[in-house]
Write an enzyme that holds these catalytic residues in place. Sequence first.
Site, mmCIF file in Angstrom:
data_model
loop_
_atom_site.group_PDB
_atom_site.id
_atom_site.type_symbol
_atom_site.label_atom_id
_atom_site.label_comp_id
_atom_site.label_asym_id
_atom_site.label_seq_id
_atom_site.Cartn_x
_atom_site.Cartn_y
_atom_site.Cartn_z
ATOM 1 N N LYS A 19 0.838 -1.205 0.000
ATOM 2 C CA LYS A 19 0.000 0.000 0.000
ATOM 3 C C LYS A 19 0.874 1.257 0.000
ATOM 4 O O LYS A 19 0.680 2.182 -0.789
ATOM 5 C CB LYS A 19 -0.889 -0.011 1.241
ATOM 6 C CG LYS A 19 -1.622 1.279 1.478
ATOM 7 C CD LYS A 19 -2.063 1.386 2.935
ATOM 8 C CE LYS A 19 -2.788 2.678 3.185
ATOM 9 N NZ LYS A 19 -4.091 2.754 2.505
ATOM 10 N N GLY A 440 -25.596 11.950 7.224
ATOM 11 C CA GLY A 440 -24.986 11.816 8.550
ATOM 12 C C GLY A 440 -23.648 12.488 8.703
ATOM 13 O O GLY A 440 -23.473 13.364 9.538
ATOM 14 N N SER A 441 -22.675 12.075 7.876
ATOM 15 C CA SER A 441 -21.343 12.627 8.109
ATOM 16 C C SER A 441 -21.138 13.915 7.329
ATOM 17 O O SER A 441 -21.654 14.080 6.222
ATOM 18 C CB SER A 441 -20.276 11.606 7.719
ATOM 19 O OG SER A 441 -20.434 11.222 6.392
ATOM 20 N N GLU A 492 -20.968 13.517 12.754
ATOM 21 C CA GLU A 492 -20.119 12.322 12.922
ATOM 22 C C GLU A 492 -18.626 12.612 13.036
ATOM 23 O O GLU A 492 -17.794 11.738 12.752
ATOM 24 C CB GLU A 492 -20.372 11.296 11.809
ATOM 25 C CG GLU A 492 -21.821 10.828 11.741
ATOM 26 C CD GLU A 492 -22.075 9.754 10.679
ATOM 27 O OE1 GLU A 492 -21.143 9.030 10.316
ATOM 28 O OE2 GLU A 492 -23.232 9.654 10.230
ATOM 29 N N HIS A 649 -30.621 3.883 5.955
ATOM 30 C CA HIS A 649 -29.910 4.348 4.767
ATOM 31 C C HIS A 649 -29.163 3.184 4.139
ATOM 32 O O HIS A 649 -28.540 2.392 4.832
ATOM 33 C CB HIS A 649 -28.935 5.460 5.133
ATOM 34 C CG HIS A 649 -27.947 5.747 4.057
ATOM 35 N ND1 HIS A 649 -28.307 6.352 2.888
ATOM 36 C CD2 HIS A 649 -26.635 5.446 3.939
ATOM 37 C CE1 HIS A 649 -27.245 6.430 2.099
ATOM 38 N NE2 HIS A 649 -26.222 5.895 2.713
ATOM 39 N N CYS A 651 -26.545 2.526 0.767
ATOM 40 C CA CYS A 651 -25.933 3.216 -0.352
ATOM 41 C C CYS A 651 -25.588 2.277 -1.481
ATOM 42 O O CYS A 651 -24.439 1.955 -1.704
ATOM 43 C CB CYS A 651 -24.706 4.000 0.060
ATOM 44 S SG CYS A 651 -23.786 3.301 1.389
ATOM 45 N N GLU A 673 -29.060 5.420 -2.545
ATOM 46 C CA GLU A 673 -28.227 6.031 -3.575
ATOM 47 C C GLU A 673 -28.950 5.890 -4.910
ATOM 48 O O GLU A 673 -29.246 4.782 -5.337
ATOM 49 C CB GLU A 673 -26.876 5.312 -3.610
ATOM 50 C CG GLU A 673 -25.997 5.767 -4.740
ATOM 51 C CD GLU A 673 -24.660 5.038 -4.757
ATOM 52 O OE1 GLU A 673 -24.073 4.850 -3.675
ATOM 53 O OE2 GLU A 673 -24.228 4.645 -5.848
ATOM 54 N N HIS A 702 -19.475 11.039 -4.427
ATOM 55 C CA HIS A 702 -18.128 10.510 -4.644
ATOM 56 C C HIS A 702 -17.210 11.497 -5.344
ATOM 57 O O HIS A 702 -16.016 11.293 -5.407
ATOM 58 C CB HIS A 702 -18.185 9.204 -5.444
ATOM 59 C CG HIS A 702 -18.900 8.116 -4.703
ATOM 60 N ND1 HIS A 702 -20.229 7.839 -4.931
ATOM 61 C CD2 HIS A 702 -18.510 7.293 -3.723
ATOM 62 C CE1 HIS A 702 -20.603 6.855 -4.122
ATOM 63 N NE2 HIS A 702 -19.583 6.520 -3.381
ATOM 64 N N CYS A 734 -25.238 9.804 -0.109
ATOM 65 C CA CYS A 734 -24.598 9.158 1.045
ATOM 66 C C CYS A 734 -23.956 10.240 1.913
ATOM 67 O O CYS A 734 -24.171 11.437 1.685
ATOM 68 C CB CYS A 734 -23.572 8.136 0.557
ATOM 69 S SG CYS A 734 -22.932 7.062 1.864
HETATM 70 N N1 GLN Z 1 -24.157 7.827 8.298
HETATM 71 C C1 GLN Z 1 -23.067 7.404 7.507
HETATM 72 C C2 GLN Z 1 -22.367 8.614 6.878
HETATM 73 O O1 GLN Z 1 -23.007 9.545 6.574
HETATM 74 C C3 GLN Z 1 -23.501 6.466 6.428
HETATM 75 C C4 GLN Z 1 -22.350 5.952 5.630
HETATM 76 C C5 GLN Z 1 -22.696 4.845 4.662
HETATM 77 O O2 GLN Z 1 -23.824 4.553 4.406
HETATM 78 N N2 GLN Z 1 -21.694 4.216 4.105
HETATM 79 O O3 GLN Z 1 -21.193 8.618 6.681
HETATM 80 ZN ZN ZN Z 2 -24.348 5.468 2.181
#
Ligand code: GLN
Ligand code: ZN
Length: 762
Positions: A19, A440-441, A492, A649, A651, A673, A702, A734
């Site tokens: 890596k 969320g994040s 988060e 949720h 994704c 998503e 993304h 997401c």
């Molecule tokens: N609550 C998480 C975030 O917002 C959800 C992440 C995910 O679904 N991979 O990061």
């Molecule tokens: Zn997600």
Amino acid sequence: MVLAHNLGFPRIGRDRELKKAQEAFWKGELDEVGLRVVGQQLRTAHWQVQKDAGIELLPVGDFAWYDQVLTHSLTFGVIPERFRGHGNAKPTLQTLFAMARGVSDSCRGGAHAQEMTKWFDTNYHYLVPEFTAEQQFELSWEQLFEEVDEAKALGYAVKPVVIGPLTYLWLGKTKGAEFDKLDLLERLLPLYGQIFQRLAAQGVEWVQIDEPILVLDLPQDWKNAFERAYNLLQKDPLKKLVATYFGDLEDNLGLAAGLPVDGLHIDLVRAPDQYPTILDRMPAYKVLSLGLVNGRNVWRCNLEKALEVARHAHERLGERLWIAPSCSLLHSPVDLAREDKLDAELKSWLAFAVQKCQEVALLARAVSQPEAAEVVAALAESRAVQTSRAASPRIHKPEVQARLAAVLPADSQRQSVFAERIVKQRAGLNLPAFPTTTIGSFPQTPAIRLTRQSFKQGKISKAEYIEAMHSEIHHAVQVQEHLGLDVLVHGEAERNDMVEYFAEQLDGYAFTRFGWVQSYGSRCVKPAVIYGDLSRPKAMTVDWIEYAQSLTDKVMKGMLTGPVTMLMWSFPREDVKREVQAKQLALAIRDEVVDLEAAGIKIVQIDEAAFREGLPLRKAEWQHYLDWATEAFRLTASGVKDETQIHTHMCYSEFNDVIESIAAMDADVITIETSRSDMELLDAFEKFAYPNEIGPGVYDIHSPRVPSKEEIVTLLRKAALRIPVERLWVNPDCGLKTRAWPETKAALMNMVAAAHELRNDL
Ligand code: GLN
Ligand code: ZN
């Protein structure tokens, strides 16, 4: 003698050297020579460590610069037009990384990377080969032959590993005019012939041909193709071991056993019932390789139990018995010896790749030399480990088991049906049409990471840490209020990872320091280890969420990770069924949901990103999985009153085949998503008349690209054609943790404006 062999060893290195070298190379801090040196050192070290462990036939071809499927695409010349240079130049390492990572090129517009997808039901991701109807195959990459020479020069007996022709074609996707991938088989097979010729000339005796699709539900034409293909390959030199893993051959057992090759490997960890049936189907000349040591988990093998099977097989097969891990050790961490912080008892229960090789060798030896002192000692130790684990009070918690046993069907049922709940929720939440929220994040800035790290290392006090996190929460709340979002989140900032954060606070979870496993390319994950009955000693998120709620009059959404995702992204126990572990997690998280409600939180989101991932490889097993996974989610969500709104949720974007279970989860709101599918995946929800509320993601998180208001409006109008507007939410695809603040604000601003425009339409 019984031969001990290995199907593949992790390539990342015990300190993730690969890596580090890859990333340095991509940044231009390491040149190609330097990168190649690291690769060579890793291969050399890995062969040596396997040899030292007692493996007699070593895999070659398990090393990859990025991904083994990608290596095969280069080998066969399956290189999409967009990565081909001028003329017919042979691909280079640049070509390989371009296919893996894409290239941005301002003049030519660049080339997007190949698609990535999960390798069967593991958390490893491979690069999907792209085939066109005119696809030609041409030997274009020398890596396998070079590595065979390299190993031979070091004096090792090697067994090159290749992905079989059917599995390779199965894993790819077609581009351009529609056609049947199987039509390419006749063109592809000669390449295998050429490879085998070359390997034979290098002095190779055996080759391992991985055909894991033999454990899937195969269409009849693919089954037929197996016989055709292997009949043709039969004339080529080399002894061939066809390797299957990750499941039971079932209806393909006769087919697999009867292929005109010299050996068959089966996975007896995932599918122990294939034995002894397989014995009666094996032609008398063939080698049978038994996968007795789990290549995908971290637990020490129960040697006595494995040995029973090995001894029985040896009576029937004699020297035609080989022993191996169940699958390539690619999916297991590298070396337990590195773990200096695990307590002795827990450590004595574990085995990583190096130790698994020792177990394989020991089993092989135990069959032929049961009296050897080393064998006797190892078996005694293994027995002691099994006994200590079976009785350990660290693992077996009567109160957790009793609670689970006392769960009633009503515990997985909300108090009222959705139609009644939603009326009460709407009254209490007072949200506009097209309510806006996020997943969320918020951006995990370098400052946040640094603060978390400093706290972990004891460089700042708990009070300082809390203050720093509070200020992040404060900032996130301010931004959201300013943007005019309707349902807020705390962001988060305190979470390193959506699973690890909770695992660290639950009893029954352990953490390794070096238990890394490759996920894709240079990306590695270090899953937490579930070692015992799971419970929640105290509230895990309430303080943070309560604080966030105290800063605003808007609704603050509590944020949790669901039981299925917790399980799927951890190393699970082997002594207890997955569904039991999921339900223990469910009860622990349920308590958190209830505590959040008691703290005045009106919406709680329970993320189940891995819900679909958990689907078994065989369709016949789907329903059983979906039943317990759904049940675990409902158990988590059903401790609250009707007024409390539960979100979930997910994704990803394939819901057609699981929509019934998604509906059975009965979340009041599901966010998914969708933006890249142009809302098409809502068709599944529409067709099924999915009754609850939905937040289809309106932009892709993304990329840093900021979506315009108009784009979002267009997407929302498309969504509104499929889902009644009173049940639509507006949110990104997401979480936003990988984004930076400027683009996050700009995108959310457009999202909120788009929601306003739709409200005006009403
Ligand atoms: N609550 C998480 C975030 O917002 C959800 C992440 C995910 O679904 N991979 O990061
Ligand atoms: Zn997600």
